[in-house]
Design a protein around this motif. Sequence first.
Motif, short mmCIF file in Angstrom:
data_model
loop_
_atom_site.label_atom_id
_atom_site.label_comp_id
_atom_site.label_asym_id
_atom_site.label_seq_id
_atom_site.Cartn_x
_atom_site.Cartn_y
_atom_site.Cartn_z
N ARG A 156 100.67 -36.90 40.24
CA ARG A 156 101.25 -37.16 41.56
C ARG A 156 102.36 -38.20 41.43
NH1 ARG A 156 96.37 -37.74 45.69
NH2 ARG A 156 97.93 -37.01 47.15
N ALA A 157 103.52 -37.86 41.96
CA ALA A 157 104.70 -38.72 41.78
C ALA A 157 104.67 -39.90 42.74
CB ALA A 157 105.96 -37.91 42.00
N VAL A 158 104.77 -41.07 42.15
CA VAL A 158 104.81 -42.30 42.96
C VAL A 158 105.99 -43.14 42.48
CG1 VAL A 158 103.56 -44.36 43.69
CG2 VAL A 158 102.29 -42.30 43.13
N THR A 159 106.78 -43.60 43.42
CA THR A 159 107.84 -44.53 43.05
C THR A 159 107.36 -45.94 43.35
OG1 THR A 159 109.57 -42.92 43.45
CG2 THR A 159 110.23 -45.24 43.47
N LEU A 160 107.52 -46.81 42.36
CA LEU A 160 107.05 -48.19 42.51
C LEU A 160 108.23 -49.14 42.42
CD1 LEU A 160 104.79 -50.42 42.39
CD2 LEU A 160 104.95 -50.19 39.91
N PHE A 161 108.46 -49.86 43.51
CA PHE A 161 109.44 -50.95 43.47
C PHE A 161 108.65 -52.23 43.29
CE2 PHE A 161 111.56 -47.69 46.03
CZ PHE A 161 112.82 -47.65 45.44
N TYR A 162 108.97 -53.00 42.27
CA TYR A 162 108.20 -54.23 42.09
C TYR A 162 109.09 -55.41 41.76
CZ TYR A 162 108.63 -53.51 37.02
OH TYR A 162 109.12 -53.34 35.76
N CYS A 163 108.69 -56.53 42.32
CA CYS A 163 109.38 -57.78 42.03
C CYS A 163 108.99 -58.22 40.62
CB CYS A 163 108.97 -58.82 43.07
SG CYS A 163 109.53 -60.48 42.66
N ILE A 164 109.95 -58.63 39.82
CA ILE A 164 109.63 -58.99 38.43
C ILE A 164 108.72 -60.22 38.35
CG2 ILE A 164 111.64 -57.96 37.29
CD1 ILE A 164 113.00 -60.69 37.45
N ASN A 165 108.65 -60.95 39.46
CA ASN A 165 107.78 -62.13 39.46
C ASN A 165 106.35 -61.78 39.89
OD1 ASN A 165 109.96 -64.01 38.86
ND2 ASN A 165 110.69 -63.44 40.88
N ALA A 166 106.15 -60.54 40.29
CA ALA A 166 104.83 -60.17 40.80
C ALA A 166 104.04 -59.26 39.86
CB ALA A 166 104.97 -59.48 42.17
N VAL A 167 104.74 -58.55 38.98
CA VAL A 167 104.05 -57.60 38.11
C VAL A 167 104.51 -57.82 36.67
CG1 VAL A 167 103.65 -55.15 37.61
CG2 VAL A 167 103.98 -55.90 39.97
N LYS A 168 103.55 -57.81 35.75
CA LYS A 168 103.91 -57.92 34.34
C LYS A 168 104.43 -56.58 33.84
CE LYS A 168 100.57 -61.41 32.83
NZ LYS A 168 99.29 -61.60 32.16
N SER A 169 105.59 -56.59 33.20
CA SER A 169 106.19 -55.32 32.75
C SER A 169 105.33 -54.62 31.69
CB SER A 169 107.58 -55.58 32.18
OG SER A 169 108.43 -56.02 33.21
N SER A 170 104.53 -55.41 30.97
CA SER A 170 103.72 -54.81 29.90
C SER A 170 102.69 -53.81 30.44
CB SER A 170 102.99 -55.92 29.13
OG SER A 170 102.23 -56.69 30.04
N ILE A 171 102.40 -53.91 31.73
CA ILE A 171 101.43 -52.99 32.34
C ILE A 171 101.89 -51.54 32.21
CG2 ILE A 171 100.61 -52.22 34.61
CD1 ILE A 171 100.32 -55.14 35.38
N PHE A 172 103.19 -51.32 32.31
CA PHE A 172 103.68 -49.95 32.40
C PHE A 172 103.47 -49.14 31.12
CE2 PHE A 172 105.90 -52.31 35.69
CZ PHE A 172 105.46 -51.57 36.78
N ALA A 173 103.49 -49.82 29.98
CA ALA A 173 103.24 -49.11 28.72
C ALA A 173 101.82 -48.53 28.73
CB ALA A 173 103.42 -50.07 27.56
N LYS A 174 100.87 -49.32 29.25
CA LYS A 174 99.48 -48.86 29.31
C LYS A 174 99.30 -47.76 30.35
CE LYS A 174 97.76 -53.40 27.99
NZ LYS A 174 97.23 -54.66 28.50
N LEU A 175 100.11 -47.82 31.39
CA LEU A 175 99.98 -46.82 32.48
C LEU A 175 100.32 -45.42 32.00
CD1 LEU A 175 101.38 -48.44 35.72
CD2 LEU A 175 99.12 -47.48 35.38
N GLU A 176 101.18 -45.33 30.99
CA GLU A 176 101.57 -44.00 30.49
C GLU A 176 100.35 -43.23 30.00
OE1 GLU A 176 104.65 -44.49 27.62
OE2 GLU A 176 106.08 -45.24 29.11
N ASP A 177 99.36 -43.98 29.50
CA ASP A 177 98.16 -43.32 28.97
C ASP A 177 97.24 -42.80 30.08
OD1 ASP A 177 99.12 -44.11 26.53
OD2 ASP A 177 97.94 -45.98 26.50
N VAL A 178 97.40 -43.35 31.27
CA VAL A 178 96.50 -42.95 32.37
C VAL A 178 96.75 -41.49 32.75
CG1 VAL A 178 95.83 -43.40 34.76
CG2 VAL A 178 96.33 -45.31 33.23
N GLY A 179 98.01 -41.10 32.87
CA GLY A 179 98.35 -39.69 33.10
C GLY A 179 98.04 -39.16 34.48
N GLU A 180 97.40 -39.98 35.31
CA GLU A 180 97.01 -39.52 36.64
C GLU A 180 98.22 -39.47 37.59
OE1 GLU A 180 93.87 -41.99 38.10
OE2 GLU A 180 93.91 -41.10 40.09
#
Lengths: 143, 222
Positions: free
Chosen positions: A12-36
């Motif tokens: 399911r396509a979700v667009t995420l706008f995030y403030c760089i001070n609120a979310v760690k960018s390293s999270i996104f590498a792990k999210l690729e494995d979720v696949g959901e």
Amino acid sequence: MPDNEAKPGYARAVTLFYCINAVKSSIFAKLEDVGEFEINPVKIPCSSMIKETFILKALEAGAEAVLIITCPEDSCQFIDGNRRANKRVERVRQMLDEIGYGGWRVSIHNSRIENEDEICLLFRQALGQGENSFTAESLLAGE
Amino acid sequence: MIVAEQKPLAEIIEMVSPYGKLLILGCGTCVKTCFAGGEEEVAILASLLRLAFKKKGIDIEISELTIERQCENEFIQEASLAVSRNDAVLSLACGAGVQDVARRFTGKPVLPGLNTTFVGVMESRGLFTEECLCCGDCRLGLTGGVCVLARCAKKLSNGPCGGSRNGKCEVNPDSDCAWQLVIDRMKNLGTLDKLREYTPPRDWRSSNSGGPRKILREDMVI
């Protein structure tokens, strides 16, 4: 089937706008494995940069939902960036409801995200709101 | 500036639905300042209409353009090509802009996307207030720069009605009493005594009750 509806077997396509001070960018590498989810992350220096058009363009481009993550209230380093973002999101939600497209598609979260589980939960919550009120069938039927 | 607000989306959708190709034409002057009709609002409305029609399963091609002013032919001409490529124009301008665009493109439906509301100012960010009724006989010099015609709910020209409380209007307690503002300001300027002077009645012939008004500047006519 409208572009915004997830097809069977597809994320399911979700667009995420995030403030760089609120979310760690390293999270996104792990999210690729979720696949959901098919996540289109857009990092912004402050959530005050969010404009109504960005959110609407994301929906036009096929996002099923748009999630905005900002710093917690009163901790924006630009003082009121997250308040501005909240107001704009509220306006977009009202307009989407007015045209019957579902304001639930846009949600905002005012807190720091530390890991991928938290963000996945937010995605599920954002998309889950729509499952009861705005299904693919009702969209196709023009309800 | 001329202050306007966008029409309800349902009304706009109904108005534009007969057309397959629509140009949303913004105006970059007054209505841009009041967040009703500049590039940003054009883009927002275009996206919303695309989403609304997509949901209905209707194909509509929507293009966007904003010109500096829709009430001046030189700027309107910049929209000629875009107008010719579309079936209709949805104008995000004041009533004057809509009519000027319609006058220029006689064969094209020009629809209003805004409700023109008043001549006013941005008092604070997001708050617009009416300041002028365009009466054609300005008396601001006599009332300390406060227009009692536009700002007094009863349009009283000869002093306060006596119904105001704590400087607020009795008709609308959210509004300041215009005459209170006049008195405060003239006191501040040390000119309160001027209010005792006789002033002749307003010349209403210059108001809009006699049909559309015109100003001809002979020196500008070639």
